[in-house]
Motif scaffolding. Structure first.
Motif, PDB file in Angstrom:
ATOM      1  N   MET A 228      42.692  46.600  42.591  1.00 36.21           N
ATOM      2  CA  MET A 228      42.917  47.913  41.980  1.00 36.21           C
ATOM      3  C   MET A 228      41.597  48.624  41.696  1.00 36.21           C
ATOM      4  SD  MET A 228      44.990  48.726  38.460  1.00 36.21           S
ATOM      5  CE  MET A 228      45.082  50.388  37.795  1.00 36.21           C
ATOM      6  N   ILE A 229      40.578  47.890  41.303  1.00 34.41           N
ATOM      7  CA  ILE A 229      39.288  48.494  40.983  1.00 34.41           C
ATOM      8  C   ILE A 229      38.280  48.339  42.116  1.00 34.41           C
ATOM      9  CG2 ILE A 229      39.692  47.906  38.564  1.00 34.41           C
ATOM     10  CD1 ILE A 229      37.353  45.855  38.922  1.00 34.41           C
ATOM     11  N   PHE A 230      38.671  47.639  43.179  1.00 35.66           N
ATOM     12  CA  PHE A 230      37.708  47.330  44.238  1.00 35.66           C
ATOM     13  C   PHE A 230      37.157  48.571  44.940  1.00 35.66           C
ATOM     14  CE2 PHE A 230      36.584  46.130  48.606  1.00 35.66           C
ATOM     15  CZ  PHE A 230      35.582  45.210  48.325  1.00 35.66           C
ATOM     16  N   PRO A 231      37.942  49.639  45.202  1.00 38.23           N
ATOM     17  CA  PRO A 231      37.349  50.814  45.865  1.00 38.23           C
ATOM     18  C   PRO A 231      36.144  51.379  45.122  1.00 38.23           C
ATOM     19  CG  PRO A 231      39.727  50.963  45.926  1.00 38.23           C
ATOM     20  CD  PRO A 231      39.403  49.782  45.057  1.00 38.23           C
ATOM     21  N   GLY A 232      36.247  51.480  43.792  1.00 35.82           N
ATOM     22  CA  GLY A 232      35.109  51.978  43.029  1.00 35.82           C
ATOM     23  C   GLY A 232      33.923  51.038  43.088  1.00 35.82           C
ATOM     24  N   VAL A 233      34.184  49.723  43.007  1.00 34.17           N
ATOM     25  CA  VAL A 233      33.101  48.737  43.088  1.00 34.17           C
ATOM     26  C   VAL A 233      32.451  48.767  44.467  1.00 34.17           C
ATOM     27  CG1 VAL A 233      32.555  46.275  42.938  1.00 34.17           C
ATOM     28  CG2 VAL A 233      34.205  47.285  41.356  1.00 34.17           C
TER      29      VAL A 233
END
Length: 658
Positions: A228-233
């Motif tokens: 869920m947060i991987f695109p931003g990371v």
């Protein structure tokens, strides 16, 4: 007669088009102008309030749908003996962790520099940092409630000693979650304004704990939640990689000017093909002062005016800037042969994608202290592009400059020639200076500039090659690199999962073998942290491959395109650029108090009857709030029935501190 009728029709059609465009711009200004002005949350426009409302509505809807489903399917926890209300409270605490994930998914997007999405919307990097602060504060609040509530329930059930140090083989790892929460709290506390502004080094180094935070969050939440947060990371890691490559190789400071007001202007080499818009910023690192700290500064020069150099103005207010001033001052009495060159690493420039200030009929610039720096670049850009027919420039500009001491007026030295208001110029520039902590009388701006413009110039010499600042890569180049990194990540992740994690078919087949053969014990399930390690490994491999490709391409570009800067040519240009001219007495200087901005606004609007006015402010937060309130009060939407054209104001706040 027919010709007159045709001319009148054309004039009416042009007026109708102008009227329509004006109404559209007026409506756009109404959405972007300040709607809420508060010292607690800052200055908010209608668009920002709408965005915050929609995001809050999304969080509320997500929480309600998930918690309602959880209450319908309540199942007791095997390791904990909880009552019904305790089970419900546990589910609420768990869903608050999901809200923290939603904030974390967007947390890194506002602080992307090379991949900044907000630049397309006209929001500069230093302004979008506050969105990062809002998201980070919300995430910490949700995560703290999530962690504190879980610890409370463990204490109620008398299992806190067993659960708090547990490192589960499968499922959520509680100890990793505790480390994540503590790390996040440390980062948030050290980023508070009381610490960040007084102890910047503590804030800077503690914020690099984000690596530990993200790794242990992955171990705690698991791979499914991490996606869920991987695109931003992923985008943040790629942006960090591009910034590191851009700052290599290091360049050198060509020359420096020391001002009496404890400020220094740095002259840096620039590639001729590098173009940037006014109000752009660069990030600078000087290894001789600190090998890790980066600081942002506004560019005061114009790429249209000078193709080979760019300049930044640094006001000494802290350990890092004072060290820079002292190092340059120490070279004043040094011989040219023994003078030490100062290497510097540069990231940027980063700025708005368009020159929005050019679309206004008039400009009102309000600056406080070192907040004058972005306005210097605007004035240089307008003056340099006067002969161009590509843009329509403001016909009237008024600069309100508020300083504590009269010696700070010396920062206007680079635009002293523009203050002459030559008759050949197509625009009118008027300066009003307010000195708040001094009292004098009968002194003109010309006399103060003559006294405070006694700068000391240092020319640095070096036998090493000097590479010009090339700037960020193109969007197509970045998109291609992002595509390569994404493909490499997916390929390695699929391969690793196929090799190290048993597939579903293999699991079913092994289960049949276990049932048929009771003598053999079933094979244990792979630990959940194995999948987490595979994600991290694939991510770093993709970054490594992207780094290799980027290094090769950049090395070839440096070898072919970036020329070396000639120091002899630089000195000649420097000497010719420091000539000053007289300043007309039309400009005003006031001592002993702050300006009455309401009176200033009223007079300026009377002079610009019916024009579109852009109001730009850069200074302390209190100054921004006052200017925003005046724009809110005096801004008028255009009405068709008005006999007199009323100007509308478009508010823009620039930030020089992060």
């Amino acid at each position: 007669m027919d010709k007159k009728m045709e001319r009148s029709r054309r004039a009416c059609s042009k007026y109708s088009v102008w009227l329509l465009c004006r109404r559209i711009r007026s409506s756009a200004a109404a959405f972007s102008n300040p709607l809420v002005i508060s010292s607690l949350i800052g200055i908010l426009s209608s668009v920002e309030i709408l965005s915050v409302f929609l995001f809050t509505l999304f969080l509320a809807w997500t929480f309600y749908t998930r918690i309602s489903q959880d209450f319908k399917k309540l199942t007791p926890v095997e390791s904990l003996k909880l009552d019904l209300w305790q089970l419900k409270y546990l589910r609420v605490a768990t869903r608050f962790g999901l809200l923290a994930e939603a904030c974390l998914a967007l947390l890194l997007l506002p602080i992307l520099r090379g991949l900044a999405v907000f630049r397309i919307l006209g929001i500069q990097f230093e302004a979008s940092v506050r969105y990062h602060i809002w998201l980070g504060t919300s995430m910490i609040c949700f995560a703290t409630f999530h962690g504190a509530s879980t610890l409370f329930l463990w204490g109620v059930s008398h299992y806190i000693q067993d659960e708090i140090t547990k490192w589960q083989r499968t499922g959520r790892i509680y100890l990793a979650g505790e480390i994540t929460l503590v790390t996040g709290l440390v980062m948030w506390i050290t980023s508070l304004p009381q610490i960040r502004r007084k102890r910047f080094e503590i804030f800077y180094y503690m914020h690099h704990l984000y690596i530990i935070f993200l790794v242990f969050f992955l171990l705690h939440a698991g791979d499914r939640h991490f996606y869920m947060i991987f695109p931003g990371v992923f985008l943040f890691g790629l942006d960090k990689l591009l910034r590191i490559l851009q700052s290599r190789p290091e360049t050198y400071i060509l020359s420096a000017r020391l001002y009496p007001c404890k400020a220094v202007e740095l002259i840096l080499p620039k590639d001729t093909g590098l173009k940037y818009t006014p109000t752009s910023i660069i990030f600078m690192k000087i290894p001789s002062i600190s090998k890790f700290q980066w600081h942002s500064f506004s560019i005061t020069s114009s790429s249209t005016d000078d193709n080979h150099r760019m300049s930044v103005l640094v006001k000494c207010d802290g350990w890092w800037t004072s060290s820079l001033y002292d190092n340059i001052q120490a070279e004043l009495d040094t011989d040219a042969d023994k003078m030490k060159s100062i290497p510097v690493a540069i990231e940027g420039p980063y700025g708005p994608s368009t020159m929005t200030f050019l679309r206004y009929d008039s400009l009102l610039l309000v600056a406080g202290g070192i907040g004058i720096t972005p306005f210097l670049s605007i004035l240089h850009e307008i003056a340099a592009a006067q002969g161009s027919r590509r843009y329509r420039f403001p016909s009237r500009i008024q600069l309100i400059y508020v300083v504590k001491k009269s010696q700070d007026i010396g920062l206007l030295k680079s635009v002293s020639s523009l203050l002459e208001n030559q008759p050949s110029q197509k625009w009118h520039l008027k300066l009003k200076v307010f000195v708040t902590q001094e009292k004098q009388s009968g002194v003109t701006v010309a006399e103060i500039l003559a006294e405070t413009s006694q700068v000391q110039t240092v020319h640095f010499g070096t036998k090493r090659p000097i590479y010009a600042i090339h700037g960020p890569e193109s969007l197509f180049w970045i998109a291609g690199l992002a595509g390569i990194a994404s493909i490499v990540f997916l390929v390695f992740l699929i391969c690793f999962n196929h090799i190290f994690l048993p597939s579903e078919k293999k699991s079913v087949h092994s289960l049949k073998l276990v049932v048929s053969s009771k003598n053999k014990a079933p094979k244990e399930k792979s630990p959940s942290w194995v999948a987490d390690i595979l994600i991290v490994s694939s991510f770093f491999i993709s970054l490594a491959c992207s780094t290799l490709v980027a290094v090769i391409l950049r090395w070839r570009r440096l070898k072919k395109e970036i020329p070396l800067v000639s120091l002899k040519e630089e000195k000649t240009k420097e000497l010719s650029s420091i000539e000053t001219k007289g300043v007309v007495e039309e400009h005003e200087v006031h001592f002993g108090g702050r300006p009455n901005l309401e009176d200033v606004f009223s007079k300026f609007l009377n002079e610009t009857d019916g024009s579109d006015v852009g109001v730009l402010v850069c200074g302390p937060e209190t100054m921004k709030e006052v200017v925003a309130s005046l724009c809110q009060q005096k801004s008028r939407c255009f009405k068709i029935g008005d006999k007199k054209r009323k100007p509308y104001l478009r508010f823009h706040a620039l930030t020089f501190t992060l």
